[in-house]
Design a protein around this motif. Structure first.
Motif, PDB file in Angstrom:
ATOM      1  N   LYS A 162       8.669 -16.189   1.512  1.00 56.83           N
ATOM      2  CA  LYS A 162       7.470 -15.934   0.725  1.00 56.83           C
ATOM      3  C   LYS A 162       7.670 -14.843  -0.324  1.00 56.83           C
ATOM      4  CE  LYS A 162       2.488 -15.687   1.440  1.00 56.83           C
ATOM      5  NZ  LYS A 162       1.409 -15.667   2.457  1.00 56.83           N
ATOM      6  N   TYR A 163       8.485 -13.830   0.037  1.00 57.27           N
ATOM      7  CA  TYR A 163       8.712 -12.702  -0.880  1.00 57.27           C
ATOM      8  C   TYR A 163      10.220 -12.479  -1.037  1.00 57.27           C
ATOM      9  CZ  TYR A 163       3.894 -12.021   0.686  1.00 57.27           C
ATOM     10  OH  TYR A 163       2.574 -12.211   1.010  1.00 57.27           O
ATOM     11  N   PRO A 164      10.917 -13.416  -1.684  1.00 54.75           N
ATOM     12  CA  PRO A 164      12.381 -13.395  -1.724  1.00 54.75           C
ATOM     13  C   PRO A 164      12.989 -12.210  -2.455  1.00 54.75           C
ATOM     14  CG  PRO A 164      11.508 -15.043  -3.243  1.00 54.75           C
ATOM     15  CD  PRO A 164      10.357 -14.573  -2.420  1.00 54.75           C
ATOM     16  N   ASN A 165      12.234 -11.587  -3.334  1.00 57.72           N
ATOM     17  CA  ASN A 165      12.797 -10.479  -4.118  1.00 57.72           C
ATOM     18  C   ASN A 165      12.659  -9.123  -3.431  1.00 57.72           C
ATOM     19  OD1 ASN A 165      13.487 -12.228  -6.261  1.00 57.72           O
ATOM     20  ND2 ASN A 165      11.391 -12.121  -7.052  1.00 57.72           N
ATOM     21  N   GLU A 166      12.050  -9.106  -2.253  1.00 58.06           N
ATOM     22  CA  GLU A 166      11.812  -7.823  -1.583  1.00 58.06           C
ATOM     23  C   GLU A 166      12.863  -7.495  -0.529  1.00 58.06           C
ATOM     24  OE1 GLU A 166       7.831  -7.408  -0.134  1.00 58.06           O
ATOM     25  OE2 GLU A 166       6.933  -8.173  -1.979  1.00 58.06           O
ATOM     26  N   VAL A 167      13.346  -8.500   0.189  1.00 64.45           N
ATOM     27  CA  VAL A 167      14.250  -8.264   1.313  1.00 64.45           C
ATOM     28  C   VAL A 167      15.698  -8.320   0.848  1.00 64.45           C
ATOM     29  CG1 VAL A 167      14.932  -9.004   3.632  1.00 64.45           C
ATOM     30  CG2 VAL A 167      12.546  -9.263   2.897  1.00 64.45           C
ATOM     31  N   THR A 168      16.446  -7.228   1.062  1.00 63.40           N
ATOM     32  CA  THR A 168      17.837  -7.156   0.607  1.00 63.40           C
ATOM     33  C   THR A 168      18.839  -7.527   1.707  1.00 63.40           C
ATOM     34  OG1 THR A 168      17.910  -4.791   1.157  1.00 63.40           O
ATOM     35  CG2 THR A 168      17.282  -5.398  -1.101  1.00 63.40           C
ATOM     36  N   ALA A 169      18.392  -7.533   2.958  1.00 64.97           N
ATOM     37  CA  ALA A 169      19.233  -7.943   4.093  1.00 64.97           C
ATOM     38  C   ALA A 169      18.328  -8.128   5.301  1.00 64.97           C
ATOM     39  CB  ALA A 169      20.300  -6.899   4.400  1.00 64.97           C
ATOM     40  N   PHE A 170      18.798  -8.930   6.267  1.00 64.62           N
ATOM     41  CA  PHE A 170      18.029  -9.099   7.503  1.00 64.62           C
ATOM     42  C   PHE A 170      18.918  -8.777   8.697  1.00 64.62           C
ATOM     43  CE2 PHE A 170      16.564 -11.334  11.250  1.00 64.62           C
ATOM     44  CZ  PHE A 170      15.225 -10.966  11.281  1.00 64.62           C
ATOM     45  N   ALA A 171      18.390  -7.967   9.605  1.00 63.55           N
ATOM     46  CA  ALA A 171      19.094  -7.629  10.846  1.00 63.55           C
ATOM     47  C   ALA A 171      18.208  -8.020  12.018  1.00 63.55           C
ATOM     48  CB  ALA A 171      19.412  -6.137  10.893  1.00 63.55           C
ATOM     49  N   SER A 211       0.831  -1.209   0.000  1.00 65.41           N
ATOM     50  CA  SER A 211       0.000   0.000   0.000  1.00 65.41           C
ATOM     51  C   SER A 211       0.862   1.254   0.000  1.00 65.41           C
ATOM     52  CB  SER A 211      -0.917   0.024   1.239  1.00 65.41           C
ATOM     53  OG  SER A 211      -1.850  -1.019   1.195  1.00 65.41           O
ATOM     54  N   LEU A 212       2.038   1.153   0.595  1.00 62.66           N
ATOM     55  CA  LEU A 212       2.966   2.280   0.681  1.00 62.66           C
ATOM     56  C   LEU A 212       3.975   2.284  -0.470  1.00 62.66           C
ATOM     57  CD1 LEU A 212       3.610   2.003   4.518  1.00 62.66           C
ATOM     58  CD2 LEU A 212       2.372   3.860   3.378  1.00 62.66           C
ATOM     59  N   GLN A 213       3.805   1.326  -1.397  1.00 59.87           N
ATOM     60  CA  GLN A 213       4.692   1.175  -2.560  1.00 59.87           C
ATOM     61  C   GLN A 213       6.151   0.959  -2.136  1.00 59.87           C
ATOM     62  OE1 GLN A 213       3.626   4.776  -4.811  1.00 59.87           O
ATOM     63  NE2 GLN A 213       2.325   3.498  -6.134  1.00 59.87           N
ATOM     64  N   ILE A 214       6.312   0.153  -1.086  1.00 51.77           N
ATOM     65  CA  ILE A 214       7.654  -0.217  -0.618  1.00 51.77           C
ATOM     66  C   ILE A 214       7.920  -1.636  -1.106  1.00 51.77           C
ATOM     67  CG2 ILE A 214       9.098  -0.642   1.409  1.00 51.77           C
ATOM     68  CD1 ILE A 214       7.415   1.525   2.836  1.00 51.77           C
ATOM     69  N   ASP A 215       8.764  -1.752  -2.127  1.00 55.05           N
ATOM     70  CA  ASP A 215       8.971  -3.036  -2.797  1.00 55.05           C
ATOM     71  C   ASP A 215      10.300  -3.705  -2.449  1.00 55.05           C
ATOM     72  OD1 ASP A 215       6.530  -2.828  -4.268  1.00 55.05           O
ATOM     73  OD2 ASP A 215       7.519  -1.416  -5.608  1.00 55.05           O
ATOM     74  N   GLN A 216      11.271  -2.924  -1.990  1.00 57.41           N
ATOM     75  CA  GLN A 216      12.568  -3.487  -1.608  1.00 57.41           C
ATOM     76  C   GLN A 216      13.049  -2.805  -0.340  1.00 57.41           C
ATOM     77  OE1 GLN A 216      15.653  -3.707  -4.636  1.00 57.41           O
ATOM     78  NE2 GLN A 216      15.182  -5.875  -4.749  1.00 57.41           N
ATOM     79  N   PHE A 217      13.567  -3.608   0.596  1.00 58.10           N
ATOM     80  CA  PHE A 217      13.949  -3.039   1.885  1.00 58.10           C
ATOM     81  C   PHE A 217      14.818  -4.012   2.680  1.00 58.10           C
ATOM     82  CE2 PHE A 217       9.886  -5.201   2.050  1.00 58.10           C
ATOM     83  CZ  PHE A 217      10.029  -6.080   3.119  1.00 58.10           C
ATOM     84  N   ILE A 218      15.472  -3.457   3.679  1.00 57.16           N
ATOM     85  CA  ILE A 218      16.191  -4.243   4.686  1.00 57.16           C
ATOM     86  C   ILE A 218      15.197  -4.524   5.799  1.00 57.16           C
ATOM     87  CG2 ILE A 218      18.059  -4.182   6.386  1.00 57.16           C
ATOM     88  CD1 ILE A 218      19.209  -1.860   4.417  1.00 57.16           C
ATOM     89  N   LEU A 219      15.075  -5.760   6.200  1.00 61.44           N
ATOM     90  CA  LEU A 219      14.150  -6.119   7.269  1.00 61.44           C
ATOM     91  C   LEU A 219      14.913  -6.225   8.584  1.00 61.44           C
ATOM     92  CD1 LEU A 219      11.267  -6.876   8.033  1.00 61.44           C
ATOM     93  CD2 LEU A 219      11.759  -9.237   7.370  1.00 61.44           C
ATOM     94  N   MET A 220      14.484  -5.439   9.575  1.00 62.41           N
ATOM     95  CA  MET A 220      15.113  -5.466  10.890  1.00 62.41           C
ATOM     96  C   MET A 220      14.041  -5.794  11.921  1.00 62.41           C
ATOM     97  SD  MET A 220      17.281  -2.448  12.877  1.00 62.41           S
ATOM     98  CE  MET A 220      18.657  -2.482  11.718  1.00 62.41           C
ATOM     99  N   GLY A 221      14.257  -6.873  12.682  1.00 57.87           N
ATOM    100  CA  GLY A 221      13.218  -7.303  13.608  1.00 57.87           C
ATOM    101  C   GLY A 221      13.736  -7.683  14.976  1.00 57.87           C
TER     102      GLY A 221
END
Length: 313
Positions: free
Chosen positions: A153-162, A129-139
Motif C-alpha cells: 500500500k505504501y511502497p515508498n516508505e519501507v526500505t527493508a523488512f525484518a 502524525s510523527l512525520q516518519i516517512d521512511q523506515f525499516i519495518l520489523m514485525g
C-alpha cells in the motif's frame, strides 16, 4: 424409596449449582473491582498520537539516522514492554518506534473491523502524525501479514523488512474457527484473570527487570481478550486469505529471524526461504527458542540485523 433418593439427588444438584453460581458471582465482582484498582497502577510510557479520532500509543527510543518501526504479534498485550529487550539492543544504533495498535498496550480500543487494511491504514496515520516517512519495518508473528500489506500500500516508505518469527501468507491451518464467544465470556466473567493470577508467568526467568514484569502482568490483565483483539481474532482467517497471493518486492531487502524447530506450522523454514528466493537481498536465520524469539535472542537478532544492513549498503 426411589422417590426419596431422587429427591436427595436433586437437592444435591441444586446445592452444587447454587455454589457454582456464587463462586462465579464472587469471581465476577472481584474482577471488576481489581480491574478498576489496577488501572491506576499502570505506568504510562511512550506518547499518544491522534489516529481516526482516537489515541494510539507509540514509544520512540534512540536517535539513529535510520528508523526501525516495530509491530507486535497478535495478542501481545503490551508491545512496548514486550519488545523492551530488543528495543534496548537496537536503540543505540537506530531510532526505534514501537507502535501499539488499537486494543494493545496503552492505545484506545476501537469498534472498527480489524481487517488488515484498517490496521495498516491506522498504523500509517500514526507514523504520518510523527512525520516518519521512511523506515525499516520489523514485525513479529502476524505482523508478517500486516507488513506485506503495508509494503504493497505504501511502497515508498519501507526500505527493508525484518521478520521475527513472522507469519507468511501461505502457512497452513489459518482457517480454523476460533471460539470467540467463549473467550469473551471468560474475560467478562473474570475467569481469565483467575487463570492468569494462578498460572505460570510467561516472563518468569527472562531478562526483564522486576518492575517491567509487574507492569507486563497488569497490562496483560487489562487487555487480554478485549473486544478489539477478539475482533482481530475473528478476522485472522480472512486476513490470511486476502494475503495469500501477496509477495514482497524483489528489490526490498528481507531478513527473517525464525524458530529452528517450529512444530506447529509445517514447512516453517521453507516457507520463509520461499519469501526470499527472488529477493536481491534476502536472508533467513534460524535460532533455538520459542515463537517469541526476542524474549531470549534480542542481542543476536540486533547484531545479525546490523550486519545484514551493513552488507547491503
Amino acid at each position: 424409596m426411589l422417590k426419596k433418593i431422587l429427591k436427595i439427588i436433586l437437592k444435591a444438584l441444586a446445592v452444587i449449582v447454587i455454589a457454582v453460581l456464587l463462586i462465579l458471582a464472587v469471581v465476577f465482582i472481584f474482577n471488576k473491582v481489581a480491574t478498576k484498582s489496577e488501572a491506576s497502577k499502570i505506568h504510562s510510557y511512550g506518547q499518544l498520537v491522534p489516529v481516526d479520532g482516537k489515541k494510539m500509543n507509540v514509544l520512540i527510543q534512540g536517535e539513529g539516522e535510520e528508523t526501525i518501526v516495530l509491530l507486535p504479534g497478535y495478542g501481545t498485550a503490551s508491545p512496548v514492554l514486550d519488545f523492551k529487550l530488543l528495543i534496548d539492543e537496537l536503540s543505540p544504533y537506530y531510532k526505534v518506534v514501537a507502535v501499539e495498535p488499537f486494543g494493545y498496550g496503552l492505545s484506545d480500543a476501537t469498534d472498527k473491523e480489524r481487517t488488515t487494511e484498517n490496521i495498516v491504514s491506522e498504523m500509517h496515520e500514526a507514523l504520518q502524525s510523527l512525520q516518519i516517512d521512511q523506515f525499516i519495518l520489523m514485525g513479529h508473528s502476524i505482523a508478517g501479514i500486516y507488513g506485506i500489506e503495508y509494503v504493497k500500500k505504501y511502497p515508498n516508505e519501507v526500505t527493508a523488512f525484518a521478520g521475527v518469527d513472522s507469519s507468511v501468507p501461505k502457512q497452513g491451518n489459518m482457517d480454523v474457527k476460533l471460539p470467540i464467544g467463549q473467550f469473551n465470556f471468560l474475560k467478562q466473567a473474570g475467569i481469565v484473570r483467575l487463570v492468569m493470577q494462578f498460572g505460570a508467568d510467561p516472563y518468569d526467568g527472562l531478562a526483564y527487570d522486576d518492575e517491567t514484569k509487574k507492569q507486563l502482568k497488569l497490562v496483560n490483565l487489562k487487555n487480554m481478550y478485549n473486544s478489539t483483539t477478539l475482533n482481530e481474532m475473528k478476522n485472522i482467517s480472512s486476513n490470511f486469505k486476502a494475503a495469500r497471493e501477496l509477495t514482497f518486492p524483489n528489490d526490498l531487502p528481507l531478513i527473517f529471524f525464525i524458530q529452528a524447530n517450529n512444530t506447529g506450522v509445517e514447512g516453517w523454514i521453507p516457507l520463509h526461504e520461499e519469501q526470499i528466493k527472488d529477493s536481491v537481498h534476502g536472508k533467513v536465520l534460524t535460532f533455538d527458542g520459542d515463537h517469541y524469539l526476542h524474549h531470549t535472542k534480542s542481542k543476536e537478532i540486533a547484531e545479525s540485523f546490523r550486519s545484514f544492513m551493513n552488507e547491503i549498503k
